[in-house]
Design a protein around this motif. Structure first.
Motif, PDB file in Angstrom:
ATOM      1  N   ILE A   1      47.919   8.136 -20.472  1.00 53.82           N
ATOM      2  CA  ILE A   1      46.841   7.283 -20.952  1.00 53.82           C
ATOM      3  C   ILE A   1      45.594   8.133 -21.129  1.00 53.82           C
ATOM      4  O   ILE A   1      45.178   8.851 -20.221  1.00 53.82           O
TER       5      ILE A   1
ATOM      6  N   SER B   1      50.364   1.546 -22.901  1.00 53.30           N
ATOM      7  CA  SER B   1      49.263   0.712 -23.375  1.00 53.30           C
ATOM      8  C   SER B   1      49.618  -0.031 -24.649  1.00 53.30           C
ATOM      9  O   SER B   1      48.948  -0.988 -25.017  1.00 53.30           O
TER      10      SER B   1
ATOM     11  N   TRP C   1      42.160  -1.094 -20.642  1.00 48.13           N
ATOM     12  CA  TRP C   1      42.766  -1.713 -19.472  1.00 48.13           C
ATOM     13  C   TRP C   1      41.762  -2.438 -18.587  1.00 48.13           C
ATOM     14  O   TRP C   1      42.145  -3.083 -17.621  1.00 48.13           O
TER      15      TRP C   1
END
Lengths: 154, 449
Positions: A128, B24, B53
């Motif tokens: 991420i 994601s 997030w």
């Protein structure tokens, strides 16, 4: 008459074609566990080969094996074999093919790997990108201070 | 083999196609599912992962899992509880109101007998109680007077499937009578002192219960009645033989494990496949009452009889007729004393037995001899493959039995003797006597400990 039909269909074989061209011959009742495939069959009854454009051959093989063998014991061992990359791709496959049991098993497995880990660790594991500026991040950390007492050291 | 690849790359560098952030981009409901398997602490921490997030956990938290053990340990329990309470309260306040269908609350390190703890736990439980709750697990331990009482409005959990109460939990008879859980399939109670009649009252409010795991303490001579819907039952009394007995009539019961209860009344146990019994005889009861109980377990395949049960069984007359175990494959006996003839009489009735495990506690000296049987038990000839003798001392009777098994066991594969003699020379002596015995089975391996 209806009985005959169902008897014939339970031994009928279907071909699934993975995104990289690999072909898999499966029994109808196995293929039916994949709700996406079921919908395809419902739409076009005589279909023999079903394309699975989003799933690689190697992952489709694992999915089919799972459907055949799933039980409590198998599931517990199943999730230990795969690295995070494979787990995610398998989850994407299970989601596309709409197999609820496998989805649940894989979500559980992924959760287990990041349980009690810090955000830094989780970002690394999933790749991420941290779009926060250092100031933003510091601000967030302060705001969430109550949530970060006593986290596992990575 | 678990392989976790930790990518050690500079976060600011460009990433190739192989290093995608797949998680994601997973659909919302899938990410939500992953979150539902995480301890709430980790779920909340996802807000720091990236801007995308930040608010995700708040919108998607229908499963709560709070554990005070995941916070920095503190010698001052109350201080720890306060830190824990700040966390729990923040989660409740920040999350978008969506129905909680599962909550796990574990307070082992922090509860004290204080109004704040008492009110906090009660409020947290009350805020999730309702028709949407499917699973509730409370583990509440305290080293002082703190105690949790299940609220009367627990009955509004009409869809509760699984309930677990562990630790400092108490309910009186009146509270128990008022609780109705019409959908409950699984109940786990691991608590301290409570009246037997209170537990029975609670169970009578769970008409479709299938799995029951019960542990409690009592001083009452009550009768514990269990729902007839049970498939799996495990119940133990924590403080030894209190005289509390049971009443079980469950036609669907497959698994039974009872310890420290006094025998009461049973019926319809023919479908039980696995049973473990450590039960006391009611005052004045003869061994024949126990035989009747064992008779009802006509379908049992795996049976364990512990000390209280075997003492009762062997206190009977020497010509006691043992029940016929037509389906028994695995038998474990913990014996108060060793009697080879009695054991052989028992083996006569277990025609299909494959595994025999005996533990000799040698609490009493042997009682009158049982009559020797002329015929070899059929299981020895055709089915028995594994025998283990624990607590072996090499007494004449034990030796006789072990020799008999080795000499007659036609298809024995493994014989394990666990010798507890203190004297090394005696042990060696015992071993020698057994290893010299000619074995009927060519594949028989004798392991001596």
């Amino acid at each position: 008459m209806a009985e005959e039909k169902s008897q014939a269909s339970s031994s009928k074989m279907l071909t699934l074609k993975a995104s990289d061209g690999v072909l898999f011959e499966v029994e109808l009742n196995i293929a039916k566990e994949m709700k996406t495939v079921q919908a395809y069959i419902d739409d076009c009854e005589d279909i023999e080969t079903i394309p699975i454009p989003n799933v690689l051959g190697k992952h489709l093989a694992i999915v089919i094996e799972y459907i055949k063998k799933t039980n409590e014991e198998y599931d517990a061992e199943f999730e230990k074999q795969w690295n995070m990359d494979d787990l995610q791709l398998l989850l994407l496959a299970a989601n596309y093919l709409n197999i609820s049991g496998l989805q649940e098993c894989l979500c559980k497995a992924i959760a287990k790997r990041i349980e009690n880990k810090s955000p830094e660790y989780v970002r690394k594991v999933f790749n991420i990108e941290n779009d926060h500026s250092p100031e933003e991040e510091a601000k967030l950390r302060k705001e969430y201070k109550w949530a970060f007492e006593g986290v596992d050291k990575d | 083999m678990v392989i976790i690849e930790t990518i050690t790359q500079d976060l600011s560098s460009k990433r190739g196609k192989l290093d995608e952030d797949r998680i994601s981009t997973l659909p919302e409901d899938v990410r939500s599912k992953i979150l539902s398997f995480l301890p709430t602490k980790t779920a909340v921490a996802t807000s720091l992962l990236s801007p995308k997030w930040r608010y995700f956990w708040q919108q998607h938290l229908s499963v709560l899992d709070f554990d005070d053990d995941s916070f920095e340990p503190n010698e001052d329990r109350f201080e720890l509880f306060k830190t824990f309470a700040v966390f729990v309260n923040s989660v409740f306040l920040l999350r978008k109101p969506c129905h909680v269908h599962k909550m796990t609350l574990s307070c082992i390190q922090s509860l004290v007998d204080d109004k704040f703890c008492f009110n906090s736990v009660n409020t947290w439980v009350r805020s999730v109680i309702g028709p949407h709750l499917n699973d509730l697990h409370l583990t509440l331990y305290s080293d002082d007077g703190y105690c949790f009482e299940p609220p009367i409005n627990l009955s509004s959990c009409i869809n509760l499937l699984s309930l677990s109460l562990e630790g400092a939990v108490y309910f009186n008879l009146q509270r128990a009578k008022g609780i109705r859980l019409p959908s409950l399939k699984k109940l786990h109670l691991d608590i301290g002192y409570v009246l037997v009649t209170s537990v029975s009252a609670l169970l009578s409010g769970c008409p479709i219960l299938e799995t029951l795991d019960l542990y409690f303490e009592t001083e009452e001579y009550g009768i514990l009645c269990v729902p007839p819907s049970l498939k799996k039952l495990k119940m133990r009394l924590g403080n030894g033989n209190s005289g509390a007995s049971f009443e079980i009539d469950a036609p669907g019961l497959k698994y039974l494990d009872i310890s420290e209860f006094t025998f009461g009344n049973v019926g319809n146990l023919q479908h039980v496949v696995e049973a473990s019994l450590n039960i006391h005889p009611p005052p004045g009861a003869f061994a024949y009452t126990l035989v009747k109980l064992l008779d009802t377990l006509s379908g049992v395949k795996h049976l364990v009889l512990c000390l209280s049960t075997t003492k009762w069984l062997l206190s009977g007359p020497t010509d006691l007729r043992f029940p016929e175990f037509q389906h028994l494959l695995h038998l474990e006996l913990i014996l108060p004393w060793f009697n080879s003839n009695c054991l052989l009489s028992l083996l006569q009735t277990c025609h299909l037995l494959q595994v025999l495990i005996i533990e000799n506690h040698k609490e009493q000296s042997p009682l009158p001899r049982w009559a020797a049987h002329p015929s070899v038990p059929s299981c020895l000839v055709s089915h028995l493959t594994f025998v283990q003798l624990k607590g072996y001392r090499g007494s004449r009777d034990e030796l006789l039995f072990a020799k008999y098994i080795l000499q007659k066991g036609l298809i024995l594969k493994t014989v394990i003797i666990v010798d507890i003699s203190a004297d090394i020379r005696k042990k060696f002596d015992n071993l020698k006597r057994l290893s010299d015995v000619p074995r009927a089975s060519g594949m028989c391996r004798l392991t001596y400990d």
